[in-house]
Write a protein that holds these residues in place. Structure first.
Motif, mmCIF file in Angstrom:
data_model
loop_
_atom_site.group_PDB
_atom_site.id
_atom_site.type_symbol
_atom_site.label_atom_id
_atom_site.label_comp_id
_atom_site.label_asym_id
_atom_site.label_seq_id
_atom_site.Cartn_x
_atom_site.Cartn_y
_atom_site.Cartn_z
ATOM 1 N N LEU A 46 84.869 66.804 -17.006
ATOM 2 C CA LEU A 46 83.495 66.393 -16.702
ATOM 3 C C LEU A 46 83.223 65.085 -17.423
ATOM 4 N N VAL A 47 82.992 64.025 -16.653
ATOM 5 C CA VAL A 47 82.850 62.691 -17.242
ATOM 6 C C VAL A 47 81.504 62.081 -16.858
ATOM 7 N N GLY A 48 81.135 61.052 -17.607
ATOM 8 C CA GLY A 48 79.892 60.343 -17.372
ATOM 9 C C GLY A 48 79.450 59.678 -18.664
ATOM 10 N N GLU A 49 78.530 58.748 -18.550
ATOM 11 C CA GLU A 49 78.072 58.030 -19.731
ATOM 12 C C GLU A 49 77.242 58.941 -20.628
ATOM 13 N N SER A 50 76.994 58.507 -21.859
ATOM 14 C CA SER A 50 76.169 59.270 -22.795
ATOM 15 C C SER A 50 74.792 59.508 -22.190
ATOM 16 N N GLY A 51 74.294 60.725 -22.337
ATOM 17 C CA GLY A 51 72.989 61.059 -21.797
ATOM 18 C C GLY A 51 73.004 61.527 -20.358
ATOM 19 N N ALA A 52 74.205 61.671 -19.774
ATOM 20 C CA ALA A 52 74.296 62.082 -18.367
ATOM 21 C C ALA A 52 73.974 63.557 -18.164
ATOM 22 N N GLY A 53 74.037 64.354 -19.245
ATOM 23 C CA GLY A 53 73.766 65.781 -19.142
ATOM 24 C C GLY A 53 74.992 66.651 -19.277
ATOM 25 N N LYS A 54 76.136 66.069 -19.671
ATOM 26 C CA LYS A 54 77.394 66.811 -19.726
ATOM 27 C C LYS A 54 77.349 67.956 -20.734
ATOM 28 N N SER A 55 76.938 67.647 -21.965
ATOM 29 C CA SER A 55 76.907 68.677 -22.999
ATOM 30 C C SER A 55 75.875 69.751 -22.687
ATOM 31 N N THR A 56 74.748 69.342 -22.129
ATOM 32 C CA THR A 56 73.726 70.318 -21.735
ATOM 33 C C THR A 56 74.287 71.285 -20.705
ATOM 34 N N LEU A 57 75.035 70.755 -19.727
ATOM 35 C CA LEU A 57 75.639 71.603 -18.708
ATOM 36 C C LEU A 57 76.614 72.599 -19.342
ATOM 37 N N GLY A 58 77.440 72.131 -20.273
ATOM 38 C CA GLY A 58 78.378 73.020 -20.942
ATOM 39 C C GLY A 58 77.685 74.143 -21.687
ATOM 40 N N ARG A 59 76.599 73.838 -22.345
ATOM 41 C CA ARG A 59 75.857 74.861 -23.087
ATOM 42 C C ARG A 59 75.124 75.818 -22.156
ATOM 43 N N LEU A 60 74.657 75.312 -21.040
ATOM 44 C CA LEU A 60 74.012 76.182 -20.057
ATOM 45 C C LEU A 60 74.994 77.207 -19.507
ATOM 46 N N ILE A 61 76.215 76.758 -19.239
ATOM 47 C CA ILE A 61 77.229 77.640 -18.653
ATOM 48 C C ILE A 61 77.493 78.847 -19.546
#
Length: 284
Positions: A46-61
């Motif tokens: 899962l890639v994207g610039e900082s603030g894209a929501g990547k870590s939030t998505l991981g924690r939601l999962i």
């Protein structure tokens, strides 16, 4: 193949009307109706610039934070329906490696106690069995039994990241969210950790969600790639296709921004084990 993860319409909004942050401005949609699948034994980068929501998505999962909408089927279980007690048991099978081991490990606890902690939560192990399992797991990630008696401040960054991986592996999970797990490490240690994760996937059939802003690194570990921008997935596909023939303009921009890469030179070759290969850029 069996799906290790199936997400539909997953959404997280901060600053809703009446919420604690409403006075600071309009609502922020951190994750916007995301659909995502990861097959058993596969790695999705899962890639994207900082603030894209990547870590939030991981924690939601993993339900470390609660979604506002959407469904999550993890290892065949609807985790939205689980009680807190059931969710704790579930986290023995689905866990997370955090970016900063200095934050994720208690500085007051010996390494052996930090690694054993998930076993205490899941229960069912004697003290002798916990020690044996900690010793075996630390050895598996390249650490010695003597490291068990150390505190986090007595170890290097690379050693601590291995401890964090050992802590995630101690319950024999089937699914791991890796949130920028090597971002703070030097180049040689990054390659070692990537090799370790790949070896564990081959041996145990673990599925990974590998979160990173570094596309060069993702190319070395991912079977598939999903590109995230402003909370939404803008592109997803087999890694070779996404890297060699990106469809979305944002993906092309990310690839063009890789240091030392021109828009016409985007092919990545080899693996971290290839002789003479730069473990980060993928160039010999």
């Amino acid at each position: 193949m069996t799906a290790a993860l199936s997400v539909r319409g997953l959404t997280k909004v901060y600053g809703r009307a009446g919420g604690p942050f409403r006075r600071h401005g309009p609502a922020l949609t951190a994750v916007d109706a995301v659909d995502l699948d990861i097959e058993a034994g596969r790695t999705l980068g899962l890639v994207g610039e900082s603030g894209a929501g990547k870590s939030t998505l991981g924690r939601l999962i993993l339900r470390l934070i609660e979604p506002d909408a959407g469904s999550i089927s993890l290892l065949g279980t609807d985790i939205a329906a689980l009680s807190r007690r059931e969710l704790r048991r579930m986290r023995a099978a689905a866990t997370m490696i955090f970016q900063d081991p200095y934050i994720s490990l208690d500085p007051r606890m010996l390494i052996k106690d930090s690694v054993a902690e998930p076993l205490l939560v899941s229960g069912g192990h004697t003290r002798a069995r916990r020690r044996e399992k900690v010793s075996d797991t630390l050895r598996r990630v390249g650490l010695r039994e003597t490291h068990m008696e150390r505190f986090p401040h007595e170890m290097s960054g690379g050693q601590l990241q291995r401890v964090a991986i050992a802590r995630a592996l101690i319950t024999d999970p089937s699914f791991i969210v890796c949130d920028e797990p090597v971002a703070a490490l030097d180049v040689s240690t990054r390659a070692q950790v990537i090799n370790l994760l790949n070896d564990l996937r081959e041996e145990r059939g673990i599925s990974y969600l590998f979160i990173s802003h570094d596309l060069r690194l993702v190319r070395l570990i991912a079977d598939e790639v999903a590109v995230m921008r402003r909370g939404s997935l803008v592109e997803k596909g087999e890694a070779a296709r996404v890297f060699d023939h990106p469809e979305h303009e944002y993906t092309r921009e990310l690839l063009a921004a890789i240091p030392g890469r021109s828009p016409r030179s985007r092919r990545f070759g080899g693996t971290p084990r290839s002789p003479g290969l730069d473990p980060i850029s993928g160039v010999g």
